[in-house]
Design a protein around this motif. Structure first.
Motif, mmCIF file in Angstrom:
data_model
loop_
_atom_site.group_PDB
_atom_site.id
_atom_site.type_symbol
_atom_site.label_atom_id
_atom_site.label_comp_id
_atom_site.label_asym_id
_atom_site.label_seq_id
_atom_site.Cartn_x
_atom_site.Cartn_y
_atom_site.Cartn_z
ATOM 1 N N GLU A 125 0.828 -1.207 0.000
ATOM 2 C CA GLU A 125 0.000 0.000 0.000
ATOM 3 C C GLU A 125 0.867 1.264 0.000
ATOM 4 O OE1 GLU A 125 -2.369 -0.560 3.458
ATOM 5 O OE2 GLU A 125 -3.631 -2.132 2.562
ATOM 6 N N ILE A 126 1.982 1.213 0.738
ATOM 7 C CA ILE A 126 2.903 2.359 0.764
ATOM 8 C C ILE A 126 3.497 2.592 -0.626
ATOM 9 C CG2 ILE A 126 5.126 3.177 1.665
ATOM 10 C CD1 ILE A 126 4.411 1.764 4.310
ATOM 11 N N PHE A 127 3.927 1.518 -1.293
ATOM 12 C CA PHE A 127 4.518 1.645 -2.633
ATOM 13 C C PHE A 127 3.505 2.219 -3.620
ATOM 14 C CE2 PHE A 127 7.753 -2.026 -1.813
ATOM 15 C CZ PHE A 127 8.494 -1.168 -1.025
ATOM 16 N N GLU A 128 2.257 1.792 -3.468
ATOM 17 C CA GLU A 128 1.218 2.297 -4.373
ATOM 18 C C GLU A 128 1.004 3.800 -4.157
ATOM 19 O OE1 GLU A 128 -3.499 1.486 -5.420
ATOM 20 O OE2 GLU A 128 -2.385 0.049 -4.202
ATOM 21 N N LEU A 129 0.971 4.218 -2.876
ATOM 22 C CA LEU A 129 0.787 5.634 -2.581
ATOM 23 C C LEU A 129 2.002 6.455 -2.993
ATOM 24 C CD1 LEU A 129 -0.790 5.256 0.982
ATOM 25 C CD2 LEU A 129 -1.956 6.157 -1.042
ATOM 26 N N ALA A 130 3.196 5.837 -2.942
ATOM 27 C CA ALA A 130 4.433 6.553 -3.284
ATOM 28 C C ALA A 130 4.698 6.574 -4.785
ATOM 29 C CB ALA A 130 5.614 5.902 -2.560
ATOM 30 N N GLY A 131 3.975 5.754 -5.521
ATOM 31 C CA GLY A 131 4.202 5.705 -6.968
ATOM 32 C C GLY A 131 5.339 4.812 -7.362
ATOM 33 N N GLY A 132 5.764 3.918 -6.474
ATOM 34 C CA GLY A 132 6.836 2.995 -6.800
ATOM 35 C C GLY A 132 7.542 2.498 -5.563
ATOM 36 N N PRO A 133 8.320 1.402 -5.682
ATOM 37 C CA PRO A 133 9.018 0.831 -4.528
ATOM 38 C C PRO A 133 10.224 1.658 -4.094
ATOM 39 C CG PRO A 133 9.574 -0.377 -6.506
ATOM 40 C CD PRO A 133 8.541 0.619 -6.924
ATOM 41 N N PHE A 134 10.551 1.580 -2.827
ATOM 42 C CA PHE A 134 11.755 2.198 -2.265
ATOM 43 C C PHE A 134 12.023 1.511 -0.926
ATOM 44 C CE2 PHE A 134 8.218 4.428 -0.435
ATOM 45 C CZ PHE A 134 8.602 4.763 0.857
ATOM 46 N N ASN A 135 13.165 1.787 -0.335
ATOM 47 C CA ASN A 135 13.530 1.180 0.951
ATOM 48 C C ASN A 135 12.881 1.978 2.084
ATOM 49 O OD1 ASN A 135 14.654 0.077 3.218
ATOM 50 N ND2 ASN A 135 16.792 0.326 2.579
#
Length: 991
Positions: free
Chosen positions: A630-640
């Protein structure tokens, strides 16, 4: 032939002292004379860091002059807004100067100039003389001085490694093209600490853009036509202020000081002067590192026999073991002569040494054969310049007792004493897993006896059994350091220590709650004595560390004998101090009985359901993946997500969540819990990140860690309850830390489900004080409205809301109650309008009005708070209902921050400490009830204001009724105390 590199370190003393002050602000180092030594300690460590790691060939320490500088002539308000220097710093500066002098390092100071001007001038001149120069400071202004061969050295701080900043690093830090532009940045931004005004509205980012475009402040002012809006208006209006600020921020390089490299050459310290100073400051480890005389080989010295005081016998005085006439009801050891007490002291005969030569190590030492012990202790102030005493300089007689005959005699003599000190040597610091290696005893200063036990359980049990009559003799006072550990060890061998207890660690905790309570520190502070370090016997922690069982027994005799002997001497120091401060009743009737209760709880342990933890771990793993997605979706992509740097870039650069984002000293965005909490209302991602962090913490810190703490001996977890840690008087726990198990979220509460009864015949019972601190506040203040609410069963938060918002009780809504609840608990901790506004997410004005209405509705509360602060200002401590003290040495400080913190503690410490007193008394009385009624139920845990029981099903009603009664009436007050009691198949269900 290549010349050796010349390396010069120039230290900015005051900057390093301030840095040390703030590093230790939450847990200052206070010595036995009440002196805060944090600043000197931090500075000394910083100095040692570069001496040992960087090995400078030359060094100097620069101090600011107390006189006004040329900058004050230029700008009369320079540094005018600076808060008064904290008293701890002003007290520390002379000590730091003495330290520098003792290290034979030159002090650099000149009236009219600041330390940075002195350092800048010398740095430039030294670089021209082929030196590599390092300016040691955390101050950002020094970046303007950096060039080839001149660096800023930022010392290690709060876990961050030391940094060396050259030209590239400074340019990257400021995002500028030339080093000279550092002063342009400082001139535009200003400096609130030094009251350098800068240009209003220009922060670091704006300054970077302006410097990138215009190069200098002067060129910016000459090209204001290229600016727009408010920025243009400010630059035009405050142009001269910007130029002045740049001038004030510029470090001057023409200080009238000669550069004499020979004067800056680093040489060895003045060891006598340094040793005396470190003794005065009570820096034991630093003294060892710097002076090194503790590592000298011990000098063998013949026994200096000491006569026994009247009415006592030395155990090994005669060729045969001699005993006084047997007391009524005791038996004399077989084979001993029937002799009366010696009326006058007589020296031991030489034959006594020969008779026990195989058992005794020579009693020791000194540089002259006629040395005699001085058993009269002096006050710490009187001893501060005396050389530290050690086992190699003090006459003592520590004996090995390793035969049945010697043990029999020792048991006999121990049973004749009114007071004995004992200590156990073991294979581990974990008492549940450890095995006994030996026991040491002392009952007379300078003398001790060590009894080794074999490694096999049967042999060890047999020897321990020989001393049962001593340990279970109720007429003998038992003294020890951290007695709970030793009593726990003996419980494993079936021994219940009886008689009055005196724990030196706990005694010192009551006398000086915020100082350190380990024996070595206390011996140094109160006896001017430096005990043998455990590491000298078993080595440092790590895979190569020995067990005490691997150490030569004669070394253990000296080490263990010293432990018992010094602990006994500390008892003689602390007993009158407890009486003087009227703490003896609290010590004898609360803390010492509690030692027995806690040892029983620790040994019993609590059963944990591993299957429940495994299931919860799998659930948390699934939840973590879901929230991560859900965080990656809200951020617009994966990150650490675990990288503060990447998280900051996502939140503030990519999502633009807050145009006032804060940055840390490393230049990264701050992404701590406080920042994310403030962002929750702006974007869902902030809440999701907080959720993710909680899941990670729950899984790693508790769910996956708890199974590793299960004892292979009995399959239970044995947490350690710490009685001498929290200055408030509260108990804490370790391995695991039960106080920090999260209970405010469903997943956090799930952890309690794993704590279960030890068999099907039992259930978990939880008993929790209801609003104990608010009730104590009502009793202490005597506020009738609060007392009536508690005594008549009215919801206190509803009552508070009714008063604050001026509505009848039946018209109080949930939002009003929520705000009132925050005020109720916040008032105890001295919450401000700013703090309340932030917690409730309301305007500060509204928060201020709520607090004003609170005090109007509960006037006695305000009077209590004011009186608490006034009383604390008079005596510099606050105390609980039982006299437990919390010392508030900053209550009269001129520094507002330090003073405000002490004032909040003046209000809270009596309340929180009295709550601690109350639950401790309840635990003691409940333990007595369980013992007297021979119940199968056990008390197994205490967390905050809650007690947890492994309750037998047949005893539930009896236990519930009596626990509720004993808790409610532990300390009678004018307010009704209530306890919530629940029962369940696990801790979660019971709670």
């Amino acid at each position: 032939m290549t010349k050796p590199q010349k390396k010069l370190f120039l230290l900015d003393a005051l900057a390093l002292i301030y840095r040390a002050h703030f590093a230790f602000s939450k847990s200052p180092r206070i010595n036995s004379r009440g002196l805060n030594t944090s600043c000197v300690f931090g500075f000394t460590n910083a100095l040692l860091e570069i001496l040992q790691k960087e090995k400078p060939t030359h060094i100097g320490v620069a101090f600011d002059s107390s006189k006004k500088t040329f900058r004050h002539d230029t700008f009369v308000d320079y540094k005018a807004n600076r808060q008064a220097m904290p008293e701890d710093i002003s007290i520390a500066i002379p000590y730091v100067k003495r330290l520098v002098e003792a290290m034979n390092i030159p002090i650099l100071i000149l009236d009219g100039y600041e330390a940075d001007d002195i350092i800048g001038t010398l740095a430039k001149r030294a670089a021209r003389a082929d030196f590599e120069v390092f300016m040691m400071t955390p101050d950002k202004d020094y970046g303007q001085l950096v060039e080839d061969h001149i660096y800023v050295y930022r010392p290690a701080f709060m876990g961050k490694a030391a940094e060396k900043l050259g030209v590239k690093e400074v340019l990257d830090r400021w995002q500028i093209q030339e080093i000279s532009q550092v002063t342009d940045m400082l001139g535009l931004m200003g400096d609130s600490v030094d009251n350098i005004p800068g240009i209003p509205g220009v922060g670091e980012k704006t300054a970077q853009k302006l410097v990138a475009e215009f190069g200098t402040v002067e060129n910016l002012i000459a090209n204001t036509d290229k600016l727009k809006g408010k920025l243009k208006e400010n630059v035009v209006q405050f142009a001269q202020q910007g130029l002045l600020s740049k001038q004030l921020a510029t470090i001057h390089l023409d200080v009238p000081l000669d550069f004499n490299e020979n004067a800056l050459l680093y040489t060895d310290p003045d060891k006598p002067k340094l040793s005396a100073l470190l003794d005065e400051l009570e820096f034991r480890q630093l003294r060892r590192r710097l002076v090194g005389d503790d590592d000298a080989d011990p000098i063998p010295f013949p026994v200096v026999p000491r006569p026994a005081p009247k009415g006592q016998m030395n155990l090994f005085d005669e060729e045969t073991v001699l005993a006084p006439a047997a007391l009524p009801g005791t038996e004399k050891p077989s084979g001993t002569a029937d002799l009366p007490f010696i009326e006058e002291p007589q020296p031991a005969r030489d034959a006594s040494i020969a008779a026990f030569e195989k058992n005794a190590r020579p009693a020791v030492v000194g540089n002259t054969p006629d040395i005699q012990p001085d058993w009269t202790e002096t006050e710490p102030d009187e001893r501060k310049h005396e050389p530290r005493r050690t086992i190699y300089s003090v006459v003592h007689d520590y004996r090995l007792v390793d035969t049945p005959e010697l043990r029999e005699s020792l048991v006999y003599y121990l049973n004749q004493q009114e007071t004995i000190c004992f200590d156990s040597e073991t294979t581990s610091t974990d008492p549940v897993e450890a095995d006994l290696v030996g026991l040491s005893f002392a009952y007379r200063k300078g003398e001790a006896f060590y009894v080794p036990v074999p490694s096999d359980r049967e042999g060890a049990q047999a020897i321990v059994e020989e001393f049962r009559s001593v340990f279970e003799n109720p007429a003998i006072v038992k003294v020890g350091q951290n007695l709970k550990y030793d009593m726990l060890m003996l419980k494993k061998y079936g021994i219940e220590v009886q008689g009055k207890l005196f724990d030196t660690m706990v005694a010192h905790y009551l006398i000086e709650p915020e100082q350190r309570h380990n024996m070595d520190i206390m011996a140094m502070t109160y006896l001017n004595y430096d005990p043998v370090s455990i590491e000298t016997l078993i080595g440092k922690k790590g895979p190569k560390q020995l067990s005490m069982r691997d150490v030569d027994v004669q070394k253990v005799v000296e080490y263990a004998g010293e432990d018992a002997d010094i602990t006994l001497q500390l008892k003689d120091i602390f007993m009158p101090m407890l009486e003087k401060n009227q703490l003896n009743k609290l010590f004898d009737e609360v803390e010492m009985p509690l030692v027995r209760v806690l040892s029983e709880m620790e040994l019993g342990g609590v059963k944990v359901d591993e299957n429940a933890l495994n299931e919860l771990s799998a659930t948390l793993e699934t939840d973590m993946r879901q929230v991560q997605s859900e965080i990656f979706e809200l951020a617009g992509g994966p990150f650490n997500i675990g990288s503060p740097k990447q998280l900051g870039e996502v939140l503030f650069d990519k999502l633009k969540l807050d145009n006032k984002a804060k940055k840390t000293k490393t230049g990264q965005y701050a992404t701590g819990e406080e920042v994310l909490t403030e962002l929750e209302a702006d974007h869902e991602i902030a809440r999701k990140i907080l959720d993710y962090r909680e899941l990670v913490k729950l899984k790693n810190t508790y769910v996956d860690a708890l199974p590793l703490l299960i004892s292979p001996r009995d399959g239970r977890i044995h947490t350690s309850f710490n009685q001498a840690v929290a200055a408030t008087g509260r108990l804490s726990s370790t391995n695991p830390n039960l106080q920090n198990i999260p209970i405010r979220t469903p997943r956090g509460r799930e952890i309690r489900k794993a704590f279960v009864p030890h068999s099907d015949e039992f259930l978990i019972m939880s008993a929790d004080y209801s609003q104990i601190e608010l009730r104590i506040m009502a009793a202490f203040s005597g506020d009738q409205t609060m007392l009536d609410a508690f005594n008549n069963g009215i919801d206190i938060h509803m009552q508070t809301a009714s008063k604050v918002f001026k509505v009848p009780l039946d018209q109080v809504d949930s939002d009003m109650r929520r705000k009132a609840k925050m005020v109720n608990f916040g008032i105890i901790y001295g919450i401000s309008a700013f703090g309340l506004a932030r917690r409730l997410r309301i305007p500060r004005k509204e928060a201020s009005e709520i607090i004003q209405e609170y005090f109007a509705g509960f006037p006695a509360i305000k009077q209590y708070m004011d009186k608490s602060i006034e009383k604390a200002r008079e005596c510099e401590y606050a105390e609980t209902i039982l006299g437990r003290r919390r010392y508030l040495r900053d209550i009269n400080s001129r520094n507002m921050t330090d003073r405000s913190f002490a004032e909040r503690n003046a209000i809270n410490a009596p309340i929180q400490g009295s709550a601690a007193d109350m639950i401790k008394i309840a635990m003691i009385k409940i333990d007595e009830f369980i013992r007297e009624n021979r119940l199968k139920s056990r008390m197994i845990l205490t967390v905050h204001d809650e007690l947890v029981f492994d309750a037998h099903k047949d005893e539930l009603d009896l236990l519930r009724e009596n626990v509720a009664h004993l808790m409610a009436n532990a300390i009678p007050l004018a307010v009704k105390m209530e306890t919530g009691i629940g029962v369940g198949v696990n801790w979660l269900d019971a709670h």
